[in-house]
Write a protein that holds these residues in place. Structure first.
Motif, mmCIF file in Angstrom:
data_model
loop_
_atom_site.group_PDB
_atom_site.id
_atom_site.type_symbol
_atom_site.label_atom_id
_atom_site.label_comp_id
_atom_site.label_asym_id
_atom_site.label_seq_id
_atom_site.Cartn_x
_atom_site.Cartn_y
_atom_site.Cartn_z
ATOM 1 N N ALA A 61 -11.346 7.531 -25.685
ATOM 2 C CA ALA A 61 -9.989 7.415 -26.220
ATOM 3 C C ALA A 61 -8.943 7.730 -25.173
ATOM 4 O O ALA A 61 -7.867 7.152 -25.158
ATOM 5 N N ALA A 62 -9.240 8.651 -24.303
ATOM 6 C CA ALA A 62 -8.279 9.032 -23.256
ATOM 7 C C ALA A 62 -8.948 8.946 -21.898
ATOM 8 O O ALA A 62 -10.004 9.528 -21.672
ATOM 9 N N ALA A 63 -8.363 8.187 -21.004
ATOM 10 C CA ALA A 63 -8.925 8.063 -19.654
ATOM 11 C C ALA A 63 -8.701 9.344 -18.888
ATOM 12 O O ALA A 63 -7.823 10.147 -19.203
ATOM 13 N N ASP A 64 -9.525 9.547 -17.889
ATOM 14 C CA ASP A 64 -9.329 10.678 -17.001
ATOM 15 C C ASP A 64 -7.912 10.629 -16.436
ATOM 16 O O ASP A 64 -7.432 9.590 -16.009
ATOM 17 N N ALA A 65 -7.227 11.773 -16.464
ATOM 18 C CA ALA A 65 -5.808 11.796 -16.099
ATOM 19 C C ALA A 65 -5.570 11.284 -14.690
ATOM 20 O O ALA A 65 -4.632 10.523 -14.440
ATOM 21 N N ALA A 66 -6.425 11.675 -13.747
ATOM 22 C CA ALA A 66 -6.227 11.220 -12.366
ATOM 23 C C ALA A 66 -6.394 9.717 -12.264
ATOM 24 O O ALA A 66 -5.660 9.046 -11.533
ATOM 25 N N GLU A 67 -7.363 9.167 -13.007
ATOM 26 C CA GLU A 67 -7.580 7.727 -12.955
ATOM 27 C C GLU A 67 -6.437 6.983 -13.624
ATOM 28 O O GLU A 67 -5.943 5.974 -13.112
ATOM 29 N N ALA A 68 -5.986 7.487 -14.779
ATOM 30 C CA ALA A 68 -4.904 6.825 -15.505
ATOM 31 C C ALA A 68 -3.631 6.774 -14.678
ATOM 32 O O ALA A 68 -2.849 5.818 -14.773
ATOM 33 N N SER A 69 -3.414 7.785 -13.839
ATOM 34 C CA SER A 69 -2.185 7.816 -13.043
ATOM 35 C C SER A 69 -2.202 6.774 -11.935
ATOM 36 O O SER A 69 -1.183 6.527 -11.304
ATOM 37 N N GLN A 70 -3.369 6.137 -11.688
ATOM 38 C CA GLN A 70 -3.477 5.121 -10.646
ATOM 39 C C GLN A 70 -3.557 3.714 -11.225
ATOM 40 O O GLN A 70 -3.986 2.794 -10.544
ATOM 41 N N GLU A 117 -7.118 -8.450 -14.811
ATOM 42 C CA GLU A 117 -6.599 -7.385 -15.669
ATOM 43 C C GLU A 117 -7.590 -6.241 -15.785
ATOM 44 O O GLU A 117 -7.210 -5.064 -15.751
ATOM 45 N N ALA A 118 -8.879 -6.575 -15.923
ATOM 46 C CA ALA A 118 -9.904 -5.536 -15.997
ATOM 47 C C ALA A 118 -9.959 -4.735 -14.699
ATOM 48 O O ALA A 118 -10.014 -3.501 -14.711
ATOM 49 N N MET A 119 -9.921 -5.418 -13.571
ATOM 50 C CA MET A 119 -10.025 -4.717 -12.284
ATOM 51 C C MET A 119 -8.844 -3.805 -12.026
ATOM 52 O O MET A 119 -8.995 -2.734 -11.438
ATOM 53 N N THR A 120 -7.637 -4.205 -12.449
ATOM 54 C CA THR A 120 -6.474 -3.332 -12.234
ATOM 55 C C THR A 120 -6.564 -2.069 -13.084
ATOM 56 O O THR A 120 -5.877 -1.087 -12.779
ATOM 57 N N LYS A 121 -7.406 -2.087 -14.114
ATOM 58 C CA LYS A 121 -7.630 -0.887 -14.921
ATOM 59 C C LYS A 121 -8.789 -0.050 -14.396
ATOM 60 O O LYS A 121 -9.183 0.936 -15.000
ATOM 61 N N GLY A 122 -9.358 -0.473 -13.256
ATOM 62 C CA GLY A 122 -10.464 0.269 -12.692
ATOM 63 C C GLY A 122 -11.796 -0.067 -13.316
ATOM 64 O O GLY A 122 -12.774 0.677 -13.149
ATOM 65 N N ARG A 123 -11.868 -1.186 -14.029
ATOM 66 C CA ARG A 123 -13.105 -1.586 -14.693
ATOM 67 C C ARG A 123 -13.800 -2.688 -13.917
ATOM 68 O O ARG A 123 -13.193 -3.352 -13.089
ATOM 69 N N PRO A 147 -8.853 3.368 -9.756
ATOM 70 C CA PRO A 147 -8.128 2.085 -9.741
ATOM 71 C C PRO A 147 -7.273 1.880 -8.505
ATOM 72 O O PRO A 147 -7.019 0.742 -8.091
ATOM 73 N N GLY A 148 -6.797 2.972 -7.901
ATOM 74 C CA GLY A 148 -6.085 2.875 -6.627
ATOM 75 C C GLY A 148 -4.763 2.136 -6.691
ATOM 76 O O GLY A 148 -4.312 1.571 -5.701
ATOM 77 N N ASN A 149 -4.117 2.124 -7.882
ATOM 78 C CA ASN A 149 -2.846 1.403 -8.037
ATOM 79 C C ASN A 149 -2.982 -0.075 -7.685
ATOM 80 O O ASN A 149 -2.047 -0.693 -7.159
ATOM 81 N N LEU A 150 -4.142 -0.639 -7.972
ATOM 82 C CA LEU A 150 -4.392 -2.047 -7.657
ATOM 83 C C LEU A 150 -3.427 -2.963 -8.399
ATOM 84 O O LEU A 150 -3.218 -2.841 -9.600
ATOM 85 N N THR A 151 -2.826 -3.875 -7.653
ATOM 86 C CA THR A 151 -2.054 -4.969 -8.248
ATOM 87 C C THR A 151 -2.612 -6.284 -7.719
ATOM 88 O O THR A 151 -3.013 -6.378 -6.560
ATOM 89 N N ASP A 202 -4.354 1.341 -2.897
ATOM 90 C CA ASP A 202 -4.383 2.463 -1.975
ATOM 91 C C ASP A 202 -5.782 2.691 -1.415
ATOM 92 O O ASP A 202 -5.980 3.589 -0.592
ATOM 93 N N ASP A 203 -6.747 1.887 -1.846
ATOM 94 C CA ASP A 203 -8.115 1.940 -1.353
ATOM 95 C C ASP A 203 -8.474 0.544 -0.846
ATOM 96 O O ASP A 203 -8.420 -0.422 -1.613
ATOM 97 N N PRO A 204 -8.853 0.393 0.436
ATOM 98 C CA PRO A 204 -9.138 -0.948 0.952
ATOM 99 C C PRO A 204 -10.309 -1.626 0.253
ATOM 100 O O PRO A 204 -10.332 -2.845 0.104
ATOM 101 N N GLN A 205 -11.293 -0.833 -0.207
ATOM 102 C CA GLN A 205 -12.445 -1.434 -0.870
ATOM 103 C C GLN A 205 -12.071 -1.991 -2.237
ATOM 104 O O GLN A 205 -12.604 -3.013 -2.674
#
Length: 438
Positions: A61-70, A117-123, A147-151, A202-205
């Motif tokens: 229900a709630a993503a990890d706070a550090a991950e959600a902030s990215q 869309e999935a990848m920008t959510k870190g999935r 997620p590294g603030n992926l756009t 923010d992550d090259p990979q």
């Protein structure tokens, strides 16, 4: 290389997405090569609106706070990756469409949308998990990374609007090949393209993973034309970010647009009602330029000459008429001998809005390196310049001035380039295919 030409952003998107993954890979992702229909792509979108992980199970229900902030919202009024605070890394690719089947292209763009869309959510890319008889639904190298603030930002070249897909009537008014500009020697093989994708993170990979998986999902529909990796941003899109330095050691983009300023963005960056094609209003034109810096020649130049080339001090980034980086340049100031303190051919003077009738562009540049020249044994690197604007004429006007008069031309070469239109952001019921084809 217009480090001074821009000073702005709205938030990259106001409508958060709830895309997850539980999508059957054989029904959607695997169907591209056999002509996946538009209806199936739309169905994929509806399946992905449930907040689930790549195995189809309900996500926490709630993503990890550090991950959600990215996580940067994928959907919104404008595409993310333009006004978004510039991330540290870039993977940029241009593709040529190889199919002549309009349905295949539209379906691929739909599939790309939901995967992006999935990848920008870190999935991971949605699809079946654990099917040993099929390739994995995701290449896996970003598994476990934030997620590294992926756009992921998409754009279309003028060549896509030819007779192949019935898109000629939807071509944006100003989308046409750029004219020949001074001091450029562009390689056609690493310029332009039907479609471009800009992945910033923010992550090259994480950034590379995004392009790699979209390329994989496009097999049989598109083929890569060229790709560039950027390892360090050379512009800030918000004053909250420190101004970075380019490979010449100077702070770059000090007077870039503040992308949080909606009025300035509307005036200089976002396509507005002046464009008859309604579907691209709220988008922007993107100019890419790969600019090689003659680094070893530059490194042998004395500090005084380097500072005169830029019109700024190297240590602080201040204009030669000031003491702090953000001091406004005084272009009329003269020294004791009557010479202008900021040279007439300096980059800061020639690119300044004050000297170009207020013309500005939004920069999102990155440093790059291609290793060592095998013939000269010199370092090969420079600036991969990305700029967003509401009209390509903004870039053309600036580059005609810089290409003829900029002292920096002694140390740089424009070796590739492209022009693309980036459409606006997507609402919840749209994907890139339905947006492009209407």
């Amino acid at each position: 290389m217009t480090s001074e030409s821009s000073e702005s952003s709205e938030s990259p998107g106001s409508s958060p997405s709830s895309t997850g993954g539980g999508l059957n890979r054989r029904r959607v992702l695997g169907g591209i090569g056999v002509g996946l229909g538009v209806g199936a792509a739309a169905a994929a979108g509806s399946l992905l609106t449930h907040d689930s992980d790549s195995s189809g199970h309900a996500a926490p229900a709630a993503a990890d706070a550090a991950e959600a902030s990215q996580i940067v919202d994928f959907r919104g009024t404008h595409q993310a990756g333009i006004a978004t605070p510039a991330q540290d890394r870039l993977c940029f690719a241009a593709f040529d469409v190889t199919t002549t089947d309009r349905t295949q292209l539209e379906a691929m763009l739909g599939t790309w949308t939901f995967a992006a869309e999935a990848m920008t959510k870190g999935r991971t890319v949605p699809g079946d998990a654990g099917d040993l008889e099929s390739p994995p639904n995701d290449t896996g190298e970003a598994e476990g990374l934030k997620p590294g603030n992926l756009t992921i930002t998409i754009g279309y070249g003028a060549s896509l609007f030819d007779s192949r897909f019935g898109l000629a009537a939807r071509r944006p008014t100003l989308l046409k090949p750029l004219p020949q500009l001074p001091k450029e020697d562009l390689d056609p093989g690493s310029s332009d393209g039907d479609i471009c994708v800009q992945a910033c993170a923010d992550d090259p990979q994480v950034a590379f993973h995004a392009i790699r998986n979209l390329r994989r999902l496009g097999t049989g529909v598109v083929t890569p034309r060229w790709m560039e990796l950027g390892f360090g941003r050379t512009a800030s899109t918000s004053p909250a970010q420190a101004t970075p330095r380019n490979l010449m050691g100077f702070k770059d983009g000090t007077r870039n647009i503040d992308a949080r300023d909606a009025a300035v963005m509307g005036q200089h960056v976002w396509i507005g009602t002046e464009e008859p094609q309604h579907w691209v209003r709220g988008g922007s034109y993107l100019v890419s330029r790969k600019i090689r810096m003659l680094l070893e020649q530059w490194d042998r130049d004395n500090l005084n000459d380097q500072q005169n080339v830029f019109g700024r001090t190297k240590a602080t980034g201040a204009p030669l008429t000031g003491t702090k980086e953000f001091d406004t340049p005084n272009f009329s100031a003269k020294d004791a001998s009557g010479e202008t303190v900021i040279p007439m051919d300096s980059h800061v003077r020639l690119a300044a809005p004050e000297n170009n009738q207020g013309l500005r562009i939004l920069r999102r540049g990155y440093s790059y390196t291609d290793g060592i020249d095998p013939v000269t044994a010199q370092l090969v690197g420079g600036l991969f310049f990305l700029a967003y604007m509401k009209s390509p004429d903004q870039f053309v006007t600036l580059q005609r001035i810089l290409g003829r008069h900029d002292a920096l031309n002694e140390y740089i070469k424009h070796v590739s380039g492209g022009l693309f239109v980036t459409p606006p952001g997507l609402p919840a019921d749209k994907d890139w295919g339905s947006q492009l084809f209407g």
